[in-house]
Motif scaffolding. Structure first.
Motif, mmCIF file in Angstrom:
data_model
loop_
_atom_site.group_PDB
_atom_site.id
_atom_site.type_symbol
_atom_site.label_atom_id
_atom_site.label_comp_id
_atom_site.label_asym_id
_atom_site.label_seq_id
_atom_site.Cartn_x
_atom_site.Cartn_y
_atom_site.Cartn_z
ATOM 1 N N UNK A 134 0.832 -1.206 0.000
ATOM 2 C CA UNK A 134 0.000 0.000 0.000
ATOM 3 C C UNK A 134 0.863 1.251 0.000
ATOM 4 N N UNK A 135 1.908 1.244 0.838
ATOM 5 C CA UNK A 135 2.765 2.423 0.934
ATOM 6 C C UNK A 135 3.483 2.674 -0.391
ATOM 7 N N UNK A 172 -12.043 -4.403 -9.244
ATOM 8 C CA UNK A 172 -11.322 -3.545 -8.300
ATOM 9 C C UNK A 172 -11.758 -2.095 -8.430
ATOM 10 N N UNK A 173 -12.778 -1.827 -9.244
ATOM 11 C CA UNK A 173 -13.317 -0.469 -9.415
ATOM 12 C C UNK A 173 -12.261 0.522 -9.887
ATOM 13 N N UNK A 174 -11.427 0.114 -10.800
ATOM 14 C CA UNK A 174 -10.411 1.006 -11.332
ATOM 15 C C UNK A 174 -10.908 1.631 -12.634
ATOM 16 N N UNK A 175 -10.365 2.776 -12.998
ATOM 17 C CA UNK A 175 -10.659 3.358 -14.293
ATOM 18 C C UNK A 175 -10.232 2.357 -15.364
ATOM 19 N N UNK A 176 -10.895 2.219 -16.491
ATOM 20 C CA UNK A 176 -12.070 2.930 -16.990
ATOM 21 C C UNK A 176 -13.405 2.457 -16.413
ATOM 22 N N UNK A 177 -13.381 1.580 -15.421
ATOM 23 C CA UNK A 177 -14.650 1.090 -14.854
ATOM 24 C C UNK A 177 -14.863 1.630 -13.450
ATOM 25 N N UNK A 178 -14.471 2.879 -13.188
ATOM 26 C CA UNK A 178 -14.550 3.356 -11.798
ATOM 27 C C UNK A 178 -15.846 4.104 -11.527
ATOM 28 N N UNK A 179 -16.945 3.656 -12.120
ATOM 29 C CA UNK A 179 -18.206 4.363 -11.922
ATOM 30 C C UNK A 179 -18.681 4.422 -10.480
ATOM 31 N N UNK A 180 -18.404 3.410 -9.639
ATOM 32 C CA UNK A 180 -18.859 3.514 -8.251
ATOM 33 C C UNK A 180 -18.275 4.718 -7.540
ATOM 34 N N UNK A 181 -17.069 5.143 -7.907
ATOM 35 C CA UNK A 181 -16.514 6.295 -7.204
ATOM 36 C C UNK A 181 -16.168 7.409 -8.187
ATOM 37 N N UNK A 182 -16.976 7.502 -9.252
ATOM 38 C CA UNK A 182 -16.729 8.521 -10.264
ATOM 39 C C UNK A 182 -16.670 9.896 -9.626
ATOM 40 N N UNK A 189 -6.688 1.338 1.646
ATOM 41 C CA UNK A 189 -5.769 0.211 1.822
ATOM 42 C C UNK A 189 -6.331 -1.025 1.147
ATOM 43 N N UNK A 190 -7.640 -1.255 1.340
ATOM 44 C CA UNK A 190 -8.272 -2.427 0.729
ATOM 45 C C UNK A 190 -8.201 -2.332 -0.788
ATOM 46 N N UNK A 191 -8.406 -1.127 -1.331
ATOM 47 C CA UNK A 191 -8.394 -1.001 -2.789
ATOM 48 C C UNK A 191 -7.015 -1.323 -3.357
ATOM 49 N N UNK A 192 -5.974 -0.770 -2.727
ATOM 50 C CA UNK A 192 -4.630 -1.013 -3.251
ATOM 51 C C UNK A 192 -4.229 -2.463 -3.080
ATOM 52 N N UNK A 193 -4.639 -3.079 -1.965
ATOM 53 C CA UNK A 193 -4.298 -4.481 -1.788
ATOM 54 C C UNK A 193 -5.056 -5.346 -2.787
#
Lengths: 327, 126
Positions: free
Chosen positions: A34-35, A212-222, A244-248
């Protein structure tokens, strides 16, 4: 009677030592990852946009993440007045459980694995569904319109992409006849499965970007329409747990892709662990690269892409695999 | 007993994960400052006073996707035991059964496609 007790103590003792060592190792990986990734993401973003990125704290800005985490520790723990308290408190905890449990079965090397459970991939798939649940709980409990819309979108997206994810892992299990991640990595001693299953690899990678909700599919946290999606009301330490959870999770999906398609810890000359991390971080870098290259897709495009293209193609791929195995 | 032993680590990791997530919050609780401002605890809504709460009815017309998913995901799970015991070479019967199963599964998509689940109507005419 006495023998059985000694036996049990023996087994439990061994397992306990294994667990403690495993936990320490996993925590080093989780926190280190994460760091390092927060720094790398900002640095990569900077260079892709012809900026330098963080540079003030430490050499090359390397200590930036430490400064950030200390800052987050000192932030006030805000609980908005209207939230549904039990759900609001539960969500950051619940999102971290699947993240940590997944590490039990990931083989970092031939023997560097906490425990080789013979239903390994099922454990991963079962626990990773908890992520959706915690996103929904967090979004619902926040009593914020942005959070709720973000959470509902996230659930629709995650369930749409879970099926191609399962279907792209299936051909590999057809070929390896095992759920254990170590067996699957061992089965690629000669040729990596990506050679036999290039389509499955692509589908898995696309689906895991969505999971993992990353771009280009990051609509949940657009961030341009929903502020921060499901974690709008979370701040300080609770926010950083989501982070932390997202990066892991980025690390985990890449690690699973490496184990299933890219030969796991196999490689010449260098020890297995080194190969495993090189391959995993190469994939993580591609995820970062995606984020600064592609624009966000529209929501109907996102859902229909999964149902109209990914799922039929992965079904075909499965049938072809089944047919070829019989020849 | 054997199977329970397998999941011993999973259980321990899950418990440790819970402890791990609680501890930084406790530390932050001890370290962090506390404010008592009037507006600090108001729900965020772009700077205006929040307009009612979030738990209202609104149209999520992609809920049908969730319905297909339920029908689908449960069935895909049945492919896992097949994958585990699928033999290489010979015994073409397994392959035929696989084709039949997958085709029946794929019917769900064909049906939804035909029903027009995947085409979104414009609600606002431009």
């Amino acid at each position: 009677m006495c023998d059985t007790i000694i036996n049990i103590v023996n087994i439990v003792g061994k397992e306990v030592v294994r667990t403690v060592v495993g936990l320490i190792g996993v925590f080093i990986v989780v926190l280190g990852n994460a760091i390092m990734l927060t720094w790398t993401e900002r640095k990569v973003a900077g260079h892709i946009q012809r900026r330098i990125g963080p540079k003030e704290v430490g050499p090359f800005g390397l200590l930036q993440s430490f400064a950030d985490s200390v800052k987050l520790l000192g932030k006030e723990l805000l609980t908005p007045a209207n939230v549904e308290k039990p759900l609001y408190y539960l969500a950051p905890t619940l999102i971290f459980v699947p993240v940590l449990v997944t590490f039990v079965v990931i083989p970092f090397d031939g023997f560097l694995q906490v425990k080789d459970i013979n239903t390994g991939i099922l454990v991963i798939l079962a626990f990773s569904s908890l992520t959706v649940l915690s996103i929904l709980i967090g979004g619902w409990g926040s009593d914020n319109k942005y959070s709720l819309i973000g959470a509902v979108r996230s659930v629709a997206q995650n369930i749409a992409y879970e099926i191609p994810l399962l279907l792209s892992l299936l051909p590999i299990i057809f070929m390896a006849n095992s759920f254990s991640l170590r067996d699957i990595a061992e089965a690629q001693r000669g040729v990596w499965f990506v050679v036999y299953q290039p389509i499955a690899f692509l589908i898995f990678f696309v689906a895991s970007v969505a999971e993992t909700n990353r771009t280009p599919f990051d609509l949940p946290e657009a961030e341009s329409e929903l502020v921060a999606g499901f974690h709008t009301e979370y701040s300080g330490m609770r926010f950083s747990l989501f982070f932390l959870a997202e990066y892991t999770n980025m690390f985990i999906v890449s690690a699973i892709a490496v184990t299933f398609f890219l030969g796991g810890y196999q490689g010449p000359v260098l020890p297995g662990v080194v190969w495993f991390f090189i391959k995993t971080y190469a994939l993580v870098f591609v995820l970062l690269w995606f984020r600064w290259t592609f624009p966000r897709v529209r929501f109907d495009q996102l859902l229909n892409f999964s149902w109209k293209i990914l799922i039929p193609v992965s079904f075909l791929n499965l049938l072809v695999t089944g047919g070829i195995l019989k020849i | 007993m054997q199977t329970l032993q397998e999941f011993f680590h999973v259980a321990v990791f899950a418990v440790v994960a819970v402890i791990f997530t609680v501890s930084p919050i406790v530390i932050a609780y001890l370290l962090a400052p506390r404010t008592a401002g009037k507006k600090t605890f108001v729900t965020y809504e772009c700077g205006i006073e929040p307009f009612g709460n979030a738990w209202i009815r609104y149209s999520v017309h992609y809920y049908i996707y969730a319905l297909i998913f339920i029908a689908f995901d449960v069935d895909v799970l049945y492919l896992f035991p097949i994958a585990l015991s699928y033999t290489k070479g010979g015994n073409a019967f397994e392959f035929y059964s696989l084709i039949v199963f997958v085709l029946i599964l794929a019917l769900a998509i064909v049906y939804a496609w035909g029903k027009g689940v995947f085409t979104w109507k414009r609600k606002i005419l431009s």
